[in-house]
Design a protein around this motif. Structure first.
Motif, PDB file in Angstrom:
ATOM      1  N   THR A   1      -7.984   2.461   9.733  1.00  0.00           N
ATOM      2  CA  THR A   1      -9.310   1.993   9.320  1.00  0.00           C
ATOM      3  C   THR A   1     -10.025   1.288  10.467  1.00  0.00           C
ATOM      4  OG1 THR A   1      -8.455   1.649   7.081  1.00  0.00           O
ATOM      5  CG2 THR A   1     -10.579   0.653   7.598  1.00  0.00           C
ATOM      6  N   LYS A   2     -11.292   1.625  10.653  1.00  0.00           N
ATOM      7  CA  LYS A   2     -12.100   0.944  11.661  1.00  0.00           C
ATOM      8  C   LYS A   2     -12.579  -0.399  11.099  1.00  0.00           C
ATOM      9  CE  LYS A   2     -13.795   5.229  13.757  1.00  0.00           C
ATOM     10  NZ  LYS A   2     -14.987   6.060  14.039  1.00  0.00           N
ATOM     11  N   PHE A   3     -12.799  -1.346  12.003  1.00  0.00           N
ATOM     12  CA  PHE A   3     -13.236  -2.687  11.604  1.00  0.00           C
ATOM     13  C   PHE A   3     -14.544  -2.620  10.810  1.00  0.00           C
ATOM     14  CE2 PHE A   3     -15.446  -6.751  12.823  1.00  0.00           C
ATOM     15  CZ  PHE A   3     -14.686  -7.561  12.013  1.00  0.00           C
ATOM     16  N   GLU A   4     -15.457  -1.765  11.247  1.00  0.00           N
ATOM     17  CA  GLU A   4     -16.745  -1.642  10.567  1.00  0.00           C
ATOM     18  C   GLU A   4     -16.571  -1.154   9.126  1.00  0.00           C
ATOM     19  OE1 GLU A   4     -17.010  -1.753  14.783  1.00  0.00           O
ATOM     20  OE2 GLU A   4     -15.970  -0.285  13.509  1.00  0.00           O
ATOM     21  N   GLU A   5     -15.587  -0.287   8.931  1.00  0.00           N
ATOM     22  CA  GLU A   5     -15.304   0.212   7.583  1.00  0.00           C
ATOM     23  C   GLU A   5     -14.756  -0.895   6.687  1.00  0.00           C
ATOM     24  OE1 GLU A   5     -14.237   4.856   8.715  1.00  0.00           O
ATOM     25  OE2 GLU A   5     -12.634   3.348   8.696  1.00  0.00           O
ATOM     26  N   MET A   6     -13.969  -1.803   7.282  1.00  0.00           N
ATOM     27  CA  MET A   6     -13.459  -2.947   6.518  1.00  0.00           C
ATOM     28  C   MET A   6     -14.606  -3.838   6.052  1.00  0.00           C
ATOM     29  SD  MET A   6     -10.102  -4.331   8.501  1.00  0.00           S
ATOM     30  CE  MET A   6      -8.715  -3.285   8.896  1.00  0.00           C
ATOM     31  N   LEU A   7     -15.545  -4.118   6.964  1.00  0.00           N
ATOM     32  CA  LEU A   7     -16.681  -4.963   6.609  1.00  0.00           C
ATOM     33  C   LEU A   7     -17.465  -4.351   5.456  1.00  0.00           C
ATOM     34  CD1 LEU A   7     -18.041  -5.926  10.155  1.00  0.00           C
ATOM     35  CD2 LEU A   7     -16.885  -7.439   8.552  1.00  0.00           C
ATOM     36  N   GLU A   8     -17.684  -3.061   5.541  1.00  0.00           N
ATOM     37  CA  GLU A   8     -18.447  -2.367   4.507  1.00  0.00           C
ATOM     38  C   GLU A   8     -17.728  -2.428   3.163  1.00  0.00           C
ATOM     39  OE1 GLU A   8     -21.564  -0.506   2.798  1.00  0.00           O
ATOM     40  OE2 GLU A   8     -21.463  -1.243   4.874  1.00  0.00           O
TER      41      GLU A   8
ATOM     42  N   LEU B   1       0.610   0.485   2.928  1.00  0.00           N
ATOM     43  CA  LEU B   1      -0.089   0.560   4.219  1.00  0.00           C
ATOM     44  C   LEU B   1       0.622  -0.253   5.303  1.00  0.00           C
ATOM     45  CD1 LEU B   1      -3.735  -0.010   2.894  1.00  0.00           C
ATOM     46  CD2 LEU B   1      -2.718   2.170   3.590  1.00  0.00           C
ATOM     47  N   ILE B   2       1.556  -1.118   4.900  1.00  0.00           N
ATOM     48  CA  ILE B   2       2.161  -2.078   5.827  1.00  0.00           C
ATOM     49  C   ILE B   2       3.502  -1.587   6.363  1.00  0.00           C
ATOM     50  CG2 ILE B   2       3.235  -4.371   5.976  1.00  0.00           C
ATOM     51  CD1 ILE B   2       0.314  -4.646   6.005  1.00  0.00           C
ATOM     52  N   THR B   3       3.608  -1.519   7.696  1.00  0.00           N
ATOM     53  CA  THR B   3       4.890  -1.307   8.382  1.00  0.00           C
ATOM     54  C   THR B   3       5.030  -2.398   9.434  1.00  0.00           C
ATOM     55  OG1 THR B   3       4.973   1.088   8.023  1.00  0.00           O
ATOM     56  CG2 THR B   3       6.217   0.219   9.892  1.00  0.00           C
ATOM     57  N   VAL B   4       6.111  -3.177   9.330  1.00  0.00           N
ATOM     58  CA  VAL B   4       6.353  -4.305  10.243  1.00  0.00           C
ATOM     59  C   VAL B   4       7.546  -3.990  11.132  1.00  0.00           C
ATOM     60  CG1 VAL B   4       6.836  -6.772  10.438  1.00  0.00           C
ATOM     61  CG2 VAL B   4       5.448  -5.918   8.530  1.00  0.00           C
ATOM     62  N   VAL B   5       7.368  -4.207  12.432  1.00  0.00           N
ATOM     63  CA  VAL B   5       8.378  -3.852  13.432  1.00  0.00           C
ATOM     64  C   VAL B   5       8.703  -5.053  14.308  1.00  0.00           C
ATOM     65  CG1 VAL B   5       8.763  -2.444  15.508  1.00  0.00           C
ATOM     66  CG2 VAL B   5       7.672  -1.427  13.496  1.00  0.00           C
ATOM     67  N   ASP B   6       9.974  -5.181  14.693  1.00  0.00           N
ATOM     68  CA  ASP B   6      10.361  -6.100  15.765  1.00  0.00           C
ATOM     69  C   ASP B   6      10.942  -5.246  16.876  1.00  0.00           C
ATOM     70  OD1 ASP B   6      11.022  -9.135  16.513  1.00  0.00           O
ATOM     71  OD2 ASP B   6      12.694  -7.879  17.148  1.00  0.00           O
TER      72      ASP B   6
ATOM     73  N   ASN C   1       1.038  -7.500  -0.767  1.00  0.00           N
ATOM     74  CA  ASN C   1       0.659  -6.494  -1.765  1.00  0.00           C
ATOM     75  C   ASN C   1      -0.844  -6.369  -1.945  1.00  0.00           C
ATOM     76  OD1 ASN C   1       3.027  -5.151  -3.346  1.00  0.00           O
ATOM     77  ND2 ASN C   1       3.704  -7.266  -3.011  1.00  0.00           N
ATOM     78  N   GLN C   2      -1.597  -7.333  -1.412  1.00  0.00           N
ATOM     79  CA  GLN C   2      -3.048  -7.294  -1.566  1.00  0.00           C
ATOM     80  C   GLN C   2      -3.756  -6.782  -0.317  1.00  0.00           C
ATOM     81  OE1 GLN C   2      -3.531 -11.343  -2.852  1.00  0.00           O
ATOM     82  NE2 GLN C   2      -3.226 -10.842  -5.012  1.00  0.00           N
ATOM     83  N   VAL C   3      -2.990  -6.250   0.640  1.00  0.00           N
ATOM     84  CA  VAL C   3      -3.599  -5.639   1.828  1.00  0.00           C
ATOM     85  C   VAL C   3      -4.217  -4.304   1.422  1.00  0.00           C
ATOM     86  CG1 VAL C   3      -3.150  -4.608   4.088  1.00  0.00           C
ATOM     87  CG2 VAL C   3      -2.066  -6.780   3.465  1.00  0.00           C
ATOM     88  N   THR C   4      -5.515  -4.169   1.627  1.00  0.00           N
ATOM     89  CA  THR C   4      -6.230  -2.953   1.226  1.00  0.00           C
ATOM     90  C   THR C   4      -6.546  -2.032   2.389  1.00  0.00           C
ATOM     91  OG1 THR C   4      -8.298  -4.206   1.351  1.00  0.00           O
ATOM     92  CG2 THR C   4      -7.262  -4.005  -0.814  1.00  0.00           C
ATOM     93  N   HIS C   5      -6.623  -2.592   3.613  1.00  0.00           N
ATOM     94  CA  HIS C   5      -6.889  -1.771   4.797  1.00  0.00           C
ATOM     95  C   HIS C   5      -6.117  -2.332   5.980  1.00  0.00           C
ATOM     96  CE1 HIS C   5     -10.109   0.566   2.977  1.00  0.00           C
ATOM     97  NE2 HIS C   5     -10.642  -0.564   2.521  1.00  0.00           N
ATOM     98  N   VAL C   6      -5.584  -1.451   6.816  1.00  0.00           N
ATOM     99  CA  VAL C   6      -4.932  -1.829   8.076  1.00  0.00           C
ATOM    100  C   VAL C   6      -5.705  -1.158   9.202  1.00  0.00           C
ATOM    101  CG1 VAL C   6      -2.822  -1.724   9.453  1.00  0.00           C
ATOM    102  CG2 VAL C   6      -2.673  -2.080   6.988  1.00  0.00           C
ATOM    103  N   GLY C   7      -6.142  -1.952  10.157  1.00  0.00           N
ATOM    104  CA  GLY C   7      -6.976  -1.439  11.243  1.00  0.00           C
ATOM    105  C   GLY C   7      -6.238  -0.533  12.208  1.00  0.00           C
TER     106      GLY C   7
ATOM    107  N   HIS D   1      -6.523  -5.496  12.734  1.00  0.00           N
ATOM    108  CA  HIS D   1      -7.257  -6.224  11.708  1.00  0.00           C
ATOM    109  C   HIS D   1      -6.689  -5.864  10.337  1.00  0.00           C
ATOM    110  CE1 HIS D   1     -10.450  -7.030  14.739  1.00  0.00           C
ATOM    111  NE2 HIS D   1     -10.709  -8.053  13.949  1.00  0.00           N
ATOM    112  N   LEU D   2      -6.577  -6.852   9.464  1.00  0.00           N
ATOM    113  CA  LEU D   2      -6.101  -6.624   8.099  1.00  0.00           C
ATOM    114  C   LEU D   2      -7.178  -7.031   7.099  1.00  0.00           C
ATOM    115  CD1 LEU D   2      -2.437  -8.036   7.999  1.00  0.00           C
ATOM    116  CD2 LEU D   2      -3.173  -5.693   8.467  1.00  0.00           C
ATOM    117  N   SER D   3      -7.378  -6.221   6.085  1.00  0.00           N
ATOM    118  CA  SER D   3      -8.287  -6.543   4.995  1.00  0.00           C
ATOM    119  C   SER D   3      -7.475  -6.851   3.744  1.00  0.00           C
ATOM    120  CB  SER D   3      -9.231  -5.366   4.739  1.00  0.00           C
ATOM    121  OG  SER D   3     -10.156  -5.698   3.722  1.00  0.00           O
ATOM    122  N   ILE D   4      -7.738  -8.004   3.137  1.00  0.00           N
ATOM    123  CA  ILE D   4      -6.984  -8.466   1.974  1.00  0.00           C
ATOM    124  C   ILE D   4      -7.952  -8.612   0.803  1.00  0.00           C
ATOM    125  CG2 ILE D   4      -5.527 -10.321   1.071  1.00  0.00           C
ATOM    126  CD1 ILE D   4      -4.816 -10.905   4.057  1.00  0.00           C
ATOM    127  N   SER D   5      -7.600  -8.033  -0.325  1.00  0.00           N
ATOM    128  CA  SER D   5      -8.535  -8.000  -1.460  1.00  0.00           C
ATOM    129  C   SER D   5      -8.866  -9.376  -2.014  1.00  0.00           C
ATOM    130  CB  SER D   5      -7.961  -7.112  -2.579  1.00  0.00           C
ATOM    131  OG  SER D   5      -6.715  -7.643  -3.035  1.00  0.00           O
TER     132      SER D   5
END
Length: 443
Positions: free
Chosen positions: A338-345, A261-266, A401-407, A432-436
């Motif tokens: 992913t929406k922030f509300e979905e992360m909370l849920e 889910l992670i793509t990092v850019v400079d 590796n433990q990122v489960t959702h990217v906003g 927003h990032l969700s980490i397990s």
């Protein structure tokens, strides 16, 4: 010049101002003028560097740098340095100030800061501090390969902080904005609303409790996720640190280092605080994908490190006309869906960490610890009580590796980055990032 294969000069002419008000009183008004050049010369495997002040002769500077390079190369010969070939940068789309800050009197600027301070000085606030900064910098680059380019850039910024106290406990709220724009910064952002926010944060933090620490699911807001991106991922992706065996990402090109889910850019082309049209080696700015879908894709380079890795440069930066070193520009995690509300849920029970109060990272060992400005407990998928004195710590690769959702709500924050004794403007950010599972420090 005998044995000299390359030389360049980075000429800087700039003006800067800083105004600081402490509790509504002028603490400092300073004006700074800079004019000079940094000059390098390369003899096989040795660099010579010299700086000249004011309108000093560039040719004399080149001769001095060449003499230093040749002398070092003769004394301690090194393997010949191969520089990545480049072409003349195209300078385009440089943001221009709508309101030249130099057209605004010092008195008017001080009055603006006084007005901001009034909005921060609410009941219960014991101390306030408001600052304003501006810089107007013209950069001209030339080298022995015929590369020539120049640009002019205006940067402005302000910050406001408020301190509240109760029963010997002190808490601070702070807001800041820094932009590549002119005095219109005060139209682009509402400084009075930000001042009220700083005061409100300071006061609400007095009532917050410190949570019990431990491992738990975590959601990071855009600012703290951005600090993680810059400090833990960005610095470890700088090729000079990789070559110095001071990066946990060494020898990781083409391998999975994080969640897909992670793509990092400079990206130095984005009109954020770390923007520049070309770097301190005359290389046109560009977008560099550091991590693509969790796979290590590229490091950031100077022409020298790019020559070693046989790839592209564009991230050599310097403070003023100091020696260029590999640096970030605008570094961020790209949007997910992913929406922030979905992360909370999905998290259900955990903690939401907001803002940053600094921290530390060891790029070689890949460990970090960052302090959040504040946090909120998450219970049954809903944000609950405010907490303070919370931190996030762990190992970079484990967290990636433990990122489960990217906003889907990317936001960049402007700031300054220090490295090799130099400070340069940057921006960092993330959705927003969700980490397990992560280690949260508390009571």
């Amino acid at each position: 010049m005998k044995n000299i294969q390359f030389y360049d000069s980075n000429r800087i002419e700039g003006r800067a101002m800083v105004i600081v008000l402490d509790n509504g009183k002028i603490e400092n008004i300073s004006k700074n003028y800079t004019k000079g050049a940094g000059i390098r010369a390369l003899a096989d495997g040795s660099w010579g560097y010299t700086s000249v002040e004011g309108d000093a002769d560039i040719q004399d500077g080149i001769q001095n740098a060449a003499g230093l390079a040749a002398g070092m190369n003769q004394k301690t010969p090194k393997e010949k340095i191969k520089l990545e070939p480049i072409s003349n940068p195209v300078v385009r789309n440089v943001p221009a100030a709508q309101i030249n800050p130099e057209d605004i009197s010092i008195e008017e600027k001080v009055e603006m800061l006084r007005e901001i301070e009034k909005f921060a000085r609410e009941e219960g606030i014991k101390n306030t501090r408001v600052s304003y900064s501006e810089s107007i910098l013209k950069t001209r680059y030339e080298n022995s390969e015929g590369i020539e380019a120049e640009y002019r850039l205006v940067r402005t910024g302000f910050s406001v902080s408020a301190v509240a106290s109760e029963n010997g406990v002190y808490q601070m709220g702070r807001e800041s904005k820094f932009t590549i724009s002119g005095y219109e910064i005060f139209k682009k952002y509402d400084p009075f609303a930000l001042a009220k926010n700083a005061a409100a944060t300071a006061k609400e933090m007095l009532k917050a409790k410190t949570p019990k620490g431990g491992q738990m699911p975590v959601i990071l807001d855009q600012e703290l996720a951005g600090v993680f991106t810059h400090e833990a991922v960005g610095h470890a992706s700088e090729a000079d640190l990789v070559l110095q065996n001071d990066s946990v990402l060494k020898d990781r090109l083409g391998t999975q280092v994080g969640s897909p889910l992670i793509t990092v850019v400079d990206d130095a082309t984005v009109h954020e605080y770390g923007y520049f049209p070309f770097d301190s080696e005359g290389v046109e700015s560009k977008r560099t994908v550091l991590i693509q879908d969790g796979v290590m894709n590229s490091y950031m380079h100077s022409r020298e490190t790019a020559g070693i890795f046989n790839c592209c440069s564009g991230n050599a930066r310097s403070q003023g006309y100091s020696i260029p070193v590999v640096r970030m520009s605008n570094t961020y995690i790209e949007n997910g869906d992913t929406k922030f509300e979905e992360m909370l849920e999905d998290v259900r029970d955990g903690i939401y960490l907001v803002g940053s109060r600094g921290g530390q990272v060891n790029t070689g060992e890949g460990v970090f610890q960052f302090n959040a400005e504040k946090g909120y407990m998450i219970r049954n998928g809903e944000i609950q009580e405010l907490v303070r004195d919370v931190s996030l710590s762990g190992r970079v690769l484990e967290i990636l590796n433990q990122v489960t959702h990217v906003g889907n709500d990317l936001k960049l924050t402007a700031g300054h980055c220090g490295k090799a004794g130099q400070t340069v403007p940057v921006s960092d950010g993330a959705p927003h990032l969700s980490i397990s599972k992560a280690t949260v420090g508390g009571a």
